[in-house]
Every structure is written in structure tokens, then in C-alpha cells.
Design a protein around this motif. Structure first.
Motif, PDB file in Angstrom:
ATOM      1  N   VAL A 101       0.849  -1.276   0.031  1.00  0.00           N
ATOM      2  CA  VAL A 101       0.232   0.127   0.080  1.00  0.00           C
ATOM      3  C   VAL A 101       0.679   1.372  -0.120  1.00  0.00           C
ATOM      4  CG1 VAL A 101      -1.830   1.299   1.032  1.00  0.00           C
ATOM      5  CG2 VAL A 101      -1.711  -1.306   1.237  1.00  0.00           C
ATOM      6  N   ALA A 102       0.541   2.088  -1.071  1.00  0.00           N
ATOM      7  CA  ALA A 102       1.214   3.530  -0.922  1.00  0.00           C
ATOM      8  C   ALA A 102       0.435   4.271   0.014  1.00  0.00           C
ATOM      9  CB  ALA A 102       1.287   3.915  -2.389  1.00  0.00           C
ATOM     10  N   VAL A 103       1.241   5.230   0.825  1.00  0.00           N
ATOM     11  CA  VAL A 103       0.537   5.989   1.893  1.00  0.00           C
ATOM     12  C   VAL A 103       1.432   7.319   1.658  1.00  0.00           C
ATOM     13  CG1 VAL A 103       0.087   6.331   4.341  1.00  0.00           C
ATOM     14  CG2 VAL A 103       0.343   4.008   3.523  1.00  0.00           C
ATOM     15  N   ALA A 104       0.654   8.518   1.698  1.00  0.00           N
ATOM     16  CA  ALA A 104       1.135   9.948   1.745  1.00  0.00           C
ATOM     17  C   ALA A 104       1.619  10.272   3.049  1.00  0.00           C
ATOM     18  CB  ALA A 104       0.095  10.622   1.151  1.00  0.00           C
ATOM     19  N   ALA A 105       2.647   9.795   3.542  1.00  0.00           N
ATOM     20  CA  ALA A 105       3.417  10.091   5.036  1.00  0.00           C
ATOM     21  C   ALA A 105       4.931  10.093   4.747  1.00  0.00           C
ATOM     22  CB  ALA A 105       2.883   8.902   5.760  1.00  0.00           C
ATOM     23  N   THR A 106       5.354  10.635   5.604  1.00  0.00           N
ATOM     24  CA  THR A 106       6.836  10.557   5.938  1.00  0.00           C
ATOM     25  C   THR A 106       7.325   9.115   6.505  1.00  0.00           C
ATOM     26  OG1 THR A 106       7.057  11.343   8.098  1.00  0.00           O
ATOM     27  CG2 THR A 106       6.991  13.140   6.141  1.00  0.00           C
ATOM     28  N   PRO A 107       8.615   8.620   6.377  1.00  0.00           N
ATOM     29  CA  PRO A 107       9.211   7.554   6.784  1.00  0.00           C
ATOM     30  C   PRO A 107       9.036   7.566   8.264  1.00  0.00           C
ATOM     31  CG  PRO A 107      10.371   8.362   5.104  1.00  0.00           C
ATOM     32  CD  PRO A 107       9.640   9.321   5.150  1.00  0.00           C
ATOM     33  N   GLU A 108       9.252   8.727   8.849  1.00  0.00           N
ATOM     34  CA  GLU A 108       9.262   8.986  10.221  1.00  0.00           C
ATOM     35  C   GLU A 108       7.714   8.808  10.828  1.00  0.00           C
ATOM     36  OE1 GLU A 108      12.775  10.586   8.659  1.00  0.00           O
ATOM     37  OE2 GLU A 108      10.679  11.167   8.436  1.00  0.00           O
ATOM     38  N   GLU A 109       6.721   9.233  10.084  1.00  0.00           N
ATOM     39  CA  GLU A 109       5.481   9.203  10.458  1.00  0.00           C
ATOM     40  C   GLU A 109       4.862   7.597  10.472  1.00  0.00           C
ATOM     41  OE1 GLU A 109       3.163  13.273   9.331  1.00  0.00           O
ATOM     42  OE2 GLU A 109       3.490  11.913   7.900  1.00  0.00           O
ATOM     43  N   ILE A 110       5.234   7.184   9.490  1.00  0.00           N
ATOM     44  CA  ILE A 110       4.982   5.628   9.302  1.00  0.00           C
ATOM     45  C   ILE A 110       5.645   4.884  10.303  1.00  0.00           C
ATOM     46  CG2 ILE A 110       6.506   4.601   7.383  1.00  0.00           C
ATOM     47  CD1 ILE A 110       2.898   4.757   7.319  1.00  0.00           C
ATOM     48  N   ALA A 111       6.929   5.056  10.839  1.00  0.00           N
ATOM     49  CA  ALA A 111       7.464   4.090  11.493  1.00  0.00           C
ATOM     50  C   ALA A 111       6.774   3.796  12.888  1.00  0.00           C
ATOM     51  CB  ALA A 111       8.897   4.778  12.058  1.00  0.00           C
ATOM     52  N   ALA A 112       6.037   4.785  13.278  1.00  0.00           N
ATOM     53  CA  ALA A 112       5.361   4.375  14.610  1.00  0.00           C
ATOM     54  C   ALA A 112       4.245   3.441  14.438  1.00  0.00           C
ATOM     55  CB  ALA A 112       4.547   5.621  15.263  1.00  0.00           C
ATOM     56  N   SER A 113       3.740   3.513  13.106  1.00  0.00           N
ATOM     57  CA  SER A 113       2.569   2.278  12.929  1.00  0.00           C
ATOM     58  C   SER A 113       3.180   0.914  12.670  1.00  0.00           C
ATOM     59  CB  SER A 113       1.905   3.001  11.508  1.00  0.00           C
ATOM     60  OG  SER A 113       1.331   4.219  11.806  1.00  0.00           O
ATOM     61  N   LEU A 114       4.334   0.793  12.394  1.00  0.00           N
ATOM     62  CA  LEU A 114       4.990  -0.529  12.197  1.00  0.00           C
ATOM     63  C   LEU A 114       5.546  -1.053  13.503  1.00  0.00           C
ATOM     64  CD1 LEU A 114       7.011   0.320   8.603  1.00  0.00           C
ATOM     65  CD2 LEU A 114       4.533  -0.287   9.089  1.00  0.00           C
ATOM     66  N   THR A 115       5.782  -0.240  14.542  1.00  0.00           N
ATOM     67  CA  THR A 115       6.294  -0.855  15.875  1.00  0.00           C
ATOM     68  C   THR A 115       5.500  -1.845  16.223  1.00  0.00           C
ATOM     69  OG1 THR A 115       7.000   1.544  16.078  1.00  0.00           O
ATOM     70  CG2 THR A 115       6.916   0.047  18.014  1.00  0.00           C
ATOM     71  N   GLY A 116       6.442  -3.021  16.643  1.00  0.00           N
ATOM     72  CA  GLY A 116       5.639  -4.287  17.142  1.00  0.00           C
ATOM     73  C   GLY A 116       5.324  -5.305  16.119  1.00  0.00           C
ATOM     74  N   LEU A 117       5.280  -4.770  14.698  1.00  0.00           N
ATOM     75  CA  LEU A 117       4.605  -5.417  13.630  1.00  0.00           C
ATOM     76  C   LEU A 117       5.560  -5.851  12.674  1.00  0.00           C
ATOM     77  CD1 LEU A 117       1.522  -3.435  12.910  1.00  0.00           C
ATOM     78  CD2 LEU A 117       1.456  -5.743  14.140  1.00  0.00           C
ATOM     79  N   ALA A 125       9.235   1.104   0.552  1.00  0.00           N
ATOM     80  CA  ALA A 125       9.860   1.883  -0.196  1.00  0.00           C
ATOM     81  C   ALA A 125       9.827   3.235   0.321  1.00  0.00           C
ATOM     82  CB  ALA A 125       9.304   1.885  -1.622  1.00  0.00           C
ATOM     83  N   VAL A 126      10.712   4.206   0.186  1.00  0.00           N
ATOM     84  CA  VAL A 126      10.689   5.633   0.566  1.00  0.00           C
ATOM     85  C   VAL A 126      10.899   6.353  -1.036  1.00  0.00           C
ATOM     86  CG1 VAL A 126      11.652   7.562   1.550  1.00  0.00           C
ATOM     87  CG2 VAL A 126      11.507   5.454   2.855  1.00  0.00           C
ATOM     88  N   ASN A 127       9.872   6.843  -1.660  1.00  0.00           N
ATOM     89  CA  ASN A 127       9.713   7.248  -2.818  1.00  0.00           C
ATOM     90  C   ASN A 127       9.964   8.666  -2.849  1.00  0.00           C
ATOM     91  OD1 ASN A 127       9.469   4.573  -4.174  1.00  0.00           O
ATOM     92  ND2 ASN A 127       7.151   4.866  -3.848  1.00  0.00           N
TER      93      ASN A 127
END
Length: 225
Positions: A101-117, A125-127
Motif C-alpha cells: 500500500v502506498a501512503v502519503a506520509a513521511t518515513p518517520e510518521e509511518i515508523a510508529a505504525s510499524l512498531t511491534g509488527l 519504499a521511500v519514494n
């Protein structure tokens, strides 16, 4: 022509198949998607060459990095074609079920969503500054995408056969290592920017193994260029 000996059907027949046909649907299978991207990007490189500009440095995104490496002289066309076809074939043999899934967010913003997963999903990718792709188990990706959509961010589910650059790629790494180590790697004649999140250089077969699983840091590479 270089790719066809490694594919069940001639690549041109798949790329120019009648829209909506079974043959056209093959293009969404990574065993054909990857060779098609490689052929298309190599053709664009040859077209650019024909216009006469001098190129100092190259870079590529995921399988596009194979085309960039060909342009830089890392490997021969037959070896590159064989490796790209093997990459697609090996990945295609994995069980289906992953998502991207492509998301309009920064890598830093998305990192918290991935914690523990981390075992289920990854930053694939960081495009660009506000453009990332997550990849992994489809349900987990969908839930993260829903979270960001609820925050007003644009999301788009990608049409893919597998979850590339994610933990779901780990079962293919050793098989692909054998393929990568069988290819002759020359010193590139052009400068290059690596886009995989790896400490290795292009001339190390291990780089191309890690590249399957690692994040594609294309945006940062463009910034450096």
C-alpha cells in the motif's frame, strides 16, 4: 530476446496482449512484471543514449536497479536477463497473500505504525519526502492504511502478486543467493547511487540478495543525486 529463453511465454506477447485477456493478466504476475520492467527501462536507457547526452551517475528503483546496473556495465545483458528472470520466477513461487500500500506520509510518521509488527510488515519504499510504501501481510497492511486514511492521508493499494521488500520475501533469499553468485560482476564504468538499504556495494552479490528484502530508499538517493 535475452529474456525469452527464461520465460514460459515470449515477453512481447505478454506486454502487448489484448487488454482483458488471460495473457494480459500475466503481466500482473511478478515472473513477467519484473522482466517487463527491466526490458522497458533498458529500452528507455537506450533511447536516452541515442539522443547523445553524457551520463555520469545512475540509480534505479527495485528491479529498475538492474537496468541501472546494466547501463553502468556491472553485468552483461545475458547475465542481467537471466538474473532478473530468476528473481521474478523465485518470488512468483512464494505463496500468495501479501499486499503493498502506498501512503502519503513521511518515513518517520509511518515508523510508529510499524512498531511491534516487524515480522508482518515493513517499510518497502521511500519514494519521496511524503510518499512511502508499506508491504507485508495483506490484512496488516490494510489496517495500517485504514489508520492513515482516517487521518486524511491518501492511500492506494498496489496491484501486486506478492509483498515485495517485506519479511514475506525472506524464504527466497538463499535460493536467489545461488543465482546472484553465479553472475560475473564487473567494476561499473558509471557512478551509481545504491537505493537498497544495504551497506554493501553493487559489486558484492550479497547486495542483490539483500535488495530483495531491504527498503528501497529511492527518495533519499534522488536527493543525493
Amino acid at each position: 530476446a535475452a529474456l525469452d529463453p527464461h520465460l514460459e511465454r515470449p515477453l512481447r506477447e505478454v506486454m502487448w496482449a489484448e487488454p482483458g485477456s488471460d495473457r494480459a493478466a500475466l503481466l500482473d504476475r511478478t515472473s513477467y512484471t519484473q522482466p517487463a520492467l527491466f526490458a522497458y527501462e533498458t529500452a528507455l536507457w537506450r533511447l536516452l543514449e541515442s539522443f547523445g547526452p553524457t551520463v555520469d551517475t545512475v540509480a534505479g528503483h527495485s528491479v529498475g536497479e538492474y537496468a541501472a546496473a546494466l547501463a553502468a556495465g556491472l553485468w552483461s545483458l545475458p547475465d542481467a536477463a537471466r538474473l532478473v528472470a530468476a528473481r521474478g520466477r523465485i518470488m512468483d513461487a512464494l505463496p500468495a497473500g501479501g499486499g503493498m500500500v502506498a501512503v502519503a506520509a513521511t518515513p518517520e510518521e509511518i515508523a510508529a505504525s510499524l512498531t511491534g509488527l516487524e515480522d508482518a510488515v515493513a517499510l518497502a519504499a521511500v519514494n519521496g519526502p511524503r510518499g512511502v510504501v508499506i508491504s507485508g501481510e495483506a490484512e496488516v497492511c490494510a489496517s495500517i492504511a485504514a489508520l492513515w486514511a482516517g487521518r486524511g492521508r491518501r492511500t492506494r493499494t498496489l496491484t501486486v502478486s506478492h509483498a515485495f521488500h517485506s519479511p514475506l520475501m525472506e524464504p527466497v533469499l538463499e535460493e536467489f543467493r545461488r543465482e546472484a553468485e553465479s553472475v560475473v560482476l564487473a567494476e561499473p564504468t558509471l557512478g551509481y547511487e545504491r537505493t537498497a538499504d544495504s551497506s554493501l556495494e553493487w559489486t558484492d552479490a550479497g547486495y542483490w540478495v539483500e535488495q530483495i528484502r531491504a527498503s528501497v530508499l529511492f527518495g533519499p538517493a534522488v536527493t543525493r543525486l
